[in-house]
Write a protein that holds these residues in place. Structure first.
Motif, PDB file in Angstrom:
ATOM      1  N   PHE A  96       0.831  -1.192   0.000  1.00 59.33           N
ATOM      2  CA  PHE A  96       0.000   0.000   0.000  1.00 59.33           C
ATOM      3  C   PHE A  96       0.870   1.248   0.000  1.00 59.33           C
ATOM      4  O   PHE A  96       2.084   1.188   0.268  1.00 59.33           O
ATOM      5  N   ILE A  97       0.238   2.384  -0.297  1.00 61.10           N
ATOM      6  CA  ILE A  97       0.875   3.698  -0.202  1.00 61.10           C
ATOM      7  C   ILE A  97       0.256   4.427   0.969  1.00 61.10           C
ATOM      8  O   ILE A  97      -0.967   4.535   1.064  1.00 61.10           O
ATOM      9  N   ASP A  98       1.095   4.925   1.863  1.00 60.62           N
ATOM     10  CA  ASP A  98       0.634   5.719   2.994  1.00 60.62           C
ATOM     11  C   ASP A  98       0.730   7.192   2.581  1.00 60.62           C
ATOM     12  O   ASP A  98       1.814   7.780   2.585  1.00 60.62           O
ATOM     13  N   VAL A  99      -0.396   7.768   2.199  1.00 60.03           N
ATOM     14  CA  VAL A  99      -0.415   9.145   1.707  1.00 60.03           C
ATOM     15  C   VAL A  99      -0.372  10.092   2.896  1.00 60.03           C
ATOM     16  O   VAL A  99      -1.275  10.079   3.741  1.00 60.03           O
ATOM     17  N   ARG A 100       0.675  10.892   2.971  1.00 59.76           N
ATOM     18  CA  ARG A 100       0.837  11.812   4.098  1.00 59.76           C
ATOM     19  C   ARG A 100      -0.166  12.965   4.007  1.00 59.76           C
ATOM     20  O   ARG A 100      -0.419  13.496   2.926  1.00 59.76           O
ATOM     21  N   ALA A 101      -0.697  13.359   5.160  1.00 62.01           N
ATOM     22  CA  ALA A 101      -1.731  14.399   5.199  1.00 62.01           C
ATOM     23  C   ALA A 101      -1.238  15.717   4.630  1.00 62.01           C
ATOM     24  O   ALA A 101      -1.977  16.430   3.946  1.00 62.01           O
ATOM     25  N   GLU A 102       0.037  16.064   4.883  1.00 61.27           N
ATOM     26  CA  GLU A 102       0.541  17.364   4.435  1.00 61.27           C
ATOM     27  C   GLU A 102       0.686  17.459   2.922  1.00 61.27           C
ATOM     28  O   GLU A 102       0.862  18.553   2.380  1.00 61.27           O
ATOM     29  N   THR A 103       0.580  16.326   2.227  1.00 60.78           N
ATOM     30  CA  THR A 103       0.723  16.356   0.768  1.00 60.78           C
ATOM     31  C   THR A 103      -0.617  16.343   0.047  1.00 60.78           C
ATOM     32  O   THR A 103      -0.658  16.518  -1.171  1.00 60.78           O
ATOM     33  N   THR A 104      -1.713  16.124   0.774  1.00 61.80           N
ATOM     34  CA  THR A 104      -3.009  15.968   0.120  1.00 61.80           C
ATOM     35  C   THR A 104      -3.755  17.284   0.034  1.00 61.80           C
ATOM     36  O   THR A 104      -3.484  18.237   0.768  1.00 61.80           O
ATOM     37  N   LYS A 105      -4.725  17.317  -0.845  1.00 62.61           N
ATOM     38  CA  LYS A 105      -5.546  18.511  -1.034  1.00 62.61           C
ATOM     39  C   LYS A 105      -6.413  18.795   0.188  1.00 62.61           C
ATOM     40  O   LYS A 105      -6.597  19.949   0.581  1.00 62.61           O
ATOM     41  N   SER A 106      -6.938  17.752   0.802  1.00 62.98           N
ATOM     42  CA  SER A 106      -7.827  17.919   1.955  1.00 62.98           C
ATOM     43  C   SER A 106      -7.075  17.958   3.282  1.00 62.98           C
ATOM     44  O   SER A 106      -7.689  18.124   4.334  1.00 62.98           O
ATOM     45  N   LYS A 107      -5.743  17.767   3.229  1.00 63.97           N
ATOM     46  CA  LYS A 107      -4.902  17.709   4.427  1.00 63.97           C
ATOM     47  C   LYS A 107      -5.306  16.559   5.345  1.00 63.97           C
ATOM     48  O   LYS A 107      -5.233  16.654   6.564  1.00 63.97           O
ATOM     49  N   LYS A 108      -5.719  15.455   4.716  1.00 64.63           N
ATOM     50  CA  LYS A 108      -6.056  14.248   5.449  1.00 64.63           C
ATOM     51  C   LYS A 108      -5.244  13.089   4.879  1.00 64.63           C
ATOM     52  O   LYS A 108      -5.137  12.934   3.666  1.00 64.63           O
ATOM     53  N   GLY A 109      -4.680  12.290   5.769  1.00 66.33           N
ATOM     54  CA  GLY A 109      -3.921  11.133   5.326  1.00 66.33           C
ATOM     55  C   GLY A 109      -4.830  10.037   4.798  1.00 66.33           C
ATOM     56  O   GLY A 109      -6.041  10.044   5.032  1.00 66.33           O
ATOM     57  N   ALA A 110      -4.240   9.089   4.082  1.00 70.02           N
ATOM     58  CA  ALA A 110      -5.024   7.984   3.517  1.00 70.02           C
ATOM     59  C   ALA A 110      -4.108   6.805   3.232  1.00 70.02           C
ATOM     60  O   ALA A 110      -2.891   6.958   3.100  1.00 70.02           O
ATOM     61  N   VAL A 111      -4.711   5.632   3.166  1.00 68.37           N
ATOM     62  CA  VAL A 111      -4.005   4.406   2.802  1.00 68.37           C
ATOM     63  C   VAL A 111      -4.583   3.907   1.484  1.00 68.37           C
ATOM     64  O   VAL A 111      -5.784   3.672   1.376  1.00 68.37           O
TER      65      VAL A 111
END
Length: 269
Positions: A96-111
């Protein structure tokens, strides 16, 4: 700046001066006289079909990996630019990819789960040696010009008959549409696309990707064979008894011509 960005700046500035009015730090909000700009989309994006997406990946050489990641994860361009190898967990039982919150548009992390083909492509790229910066794409992502050349090279029209076009963000539309085409549930599609509501996911789903004909074939399985219509206006001893014919006794058979057209089906006696 885009119309959307300008309107957001206007809203923020107006909110600040409105607060200043309430605190009696100013007597007038000049932004009340400024109207929002009308937002007009310059073009609509279309999703690539499964065949088109596979062709694009197979013929794009070194640019295949960013196309594959965008189309199989739905990551935005800005998110992919900040993607690190440490965000990608290939040794997990389910990669999986652990999407960091600071890189997302909504500022929410995701898997984001990885399909086996993408996980294998990432392993092959990692075997070449990670860059010192730790970024997966330290040299940037394909430009609009490069994507257009790649599409043209493999015979994919940049713009379809509807006037819908393909750009890099259209690969996110492709991701949402591929999820719909294989029958992923609505809730899972919302979560995987990282949208806050179904309306957003629906807007990203190309109507042409929906298996409408295949889904309608499911209806045929629950319908009985329909006999000839009864004559009305005359009564008799057998008026309410339908005539049983050989064709009525046989149930409908569903014949799928999947070899020629994926969504073509026909019911025959």
């Amino acid at each position: 700046l885009s119309t959307k960005t300008l309107n957001e700046y206007l809203a923020c500035a107006s909110a600040l001066v409105t607060w200043m009015e309430r605190q009696r730090r100013t007597t007038y909000n000049p932004f009340k006289a400024v109207h929002k700009l009308e937002r007009k989309d310059t073009f609509k994006r279309r999703a690539l079909s499964t065949d088109e997406f596979v062709r694009l990946v197979q013929t794009s050489g070194k640019r295949a990996l960013p196309y594959l990641i965008a189309g199989f994860t739905g990551l935005r361009r800005g998110e992919m630019k900040q993607l690190l190898w440490s965000d990608i967990h290939l040794d997990a039982p389910q990669p999986f990819i652990d999407v960091r919150a600071e890189t997302t548009k909504s500022k929410k992390g995701a898997v984001l789960p990885l399909v086996p083909q993408l996980a294998e492509a990432l392993r092959q790229e990692l075997a070449k040696g990670p860059y010192r910066s730790g970024r997966v794409f330290p040299h940037g992502l394909p430009s609009v010009t490069s994507l257009t050349k790649d599409l043209t090279a493999c015979g994919i029209p940049v713009e379809d008959k509807r006037g819908y076009r393909v750009d890099f963000h259209a690969l996110r539309h492709t991701f949402a549409s591929l999820l719909a085409s294989v029958g992923v549930s609505e809730l899972a599609r919302i979560k995987l696309a990282r949208h806050s509501e179904w309306r957003q996911t629906d807007r990203y789903t190309d109507p042409q990707s929906l298996p409408l004909f295949t889904e309608m074939e499911k209806m045929a399985g629950i319908l009985p064979s329909l006999g000839a219509s009864q004559k009305s206006g005359k009564s008799g001893p057998n008026a309410e008894k339908p005539v049983q014919s050989d064709s009525q006794k046989k149930s409908a058979e569903i014949v799928s011509f999947r070899g020629e057209r994926p969504l073509l089906g026909k019911a025959v006696p």
